[in-house]
Write a protein that holds these residues in place. Sequence first.
Motif: not given
Length: 384
Positions: A379, A376, A170, A173, A372, A175-176, A217-218
């Motif tokens: 996001v 991605e 975390y 990462s 992931k 944090k988007r 995590w993001e």
Amino acid sequence: MGRVLLGVTGGIAVYKVCELIRDLRREGFETKVVMTPFAERFVSKLTFETLSGNEVHVDWEGDPLLHISLARWAEVFLIAPCTVNTLSKIANGIGDNLLTTTVLAYGGPLLVAPAANTVMYKNPFVQENLRKLKEKGVIVIEPESGVLACEEEGEGRLASKERLVHWIIYALSPKRLKGKRVLITCGATREYIDPVRFLSNDSSGEMGFSLARVVSWEGAEVKVVAGYTTAEEPPEVEILRVRTSEEMRKAVLENLEWADLVIMNAAVSDFRPRKRESSKIKRSSELTLKLERTEDILSELGRRKGNKFLVGFALETENLLENAKKKLKEKNIDMIVANPVDVIGSKHHRGFLITKESYEEFSFERKIESAKFIVERIVKLISS
Ligand code: CTP
């Protein structure tokens, strides 16, 4: 993966950190260890040197700038176990050994995982210091409850290895998804025939749990609505358990308002017995079951989606791409992950990621890698 500086202080939980270092190294992290002199009385430097593959420091030993170079090297600094003594020193800006002085020289993400006897942990001075740490942006990884080394039962046991690893990733990462609320469904539903028998499927929940890990995590707030699962639960995530497709539908609709993004990964049963017998069906030479359709939760969400981002999954035995594209349109969703049936219950994950504009083929050894990849793309789409 990242450079982790591990601060180890003198508590009996130090032995748990040995396994943590081994696991981090296996996952591709580089670790260096700095110990307090008291920690060295529990575990020798040699243990950590062997596990981390790096020199372990307790003192400056002829390098007066060691605290600066360690602080510059670290991308994340975790102190585990952190005694109440060390956490109180950190909260008050005291640097009286290499570890606490390195904290003063460090400007990156700091994680503190306390471990103590319950009375010591609940001590008002300690609690005040914990508050100070949190106010300054330090991530305090709360201890767990259980039987402690002092044979008392209560709060104070060092956080599990899984939780420590979660917070390390975390911290590293980007944090988007900060400020976003993500609702994820996963696992298999059960449709009961009688009190003990049911219709279900082989979904393990691993894909949904992996997505939950990655979005948290993001920086997103995450809730998982899970049916039956065999995969390991993600740490630090709220999991609402349901049994049938109808219970899942209710739980999803109750949390729909809350969510910005919904990922329907659950393997929801398409059919249920028209009648659920109240007592166990007796053995006979033949039994005919009448099935009825369950509600299609994803379609219902598609009708009510507003400006929420909606992700669905499609499992197909044939015409994977065409059928999934059709589902994307018919169910009015933003993205669909299409998988061939062999991904069910398997570690390996492959398929197509389809949006209104395009599609991409993917194949990964582990579901966490697929998660992931999917996150991605999400996001990118929600921030464009
Ligand atoms: N789904 C749902 N409610 C159901 C069945 C499925 O919300 N009663 C969701 C799943 O979570 C998945 C998506 O719909 O995100 C597609 O599921 P899938 O079983 O592949 O497709 P179906 O729409 O049920 O169509 P079919 O089984 O005929 O291929």
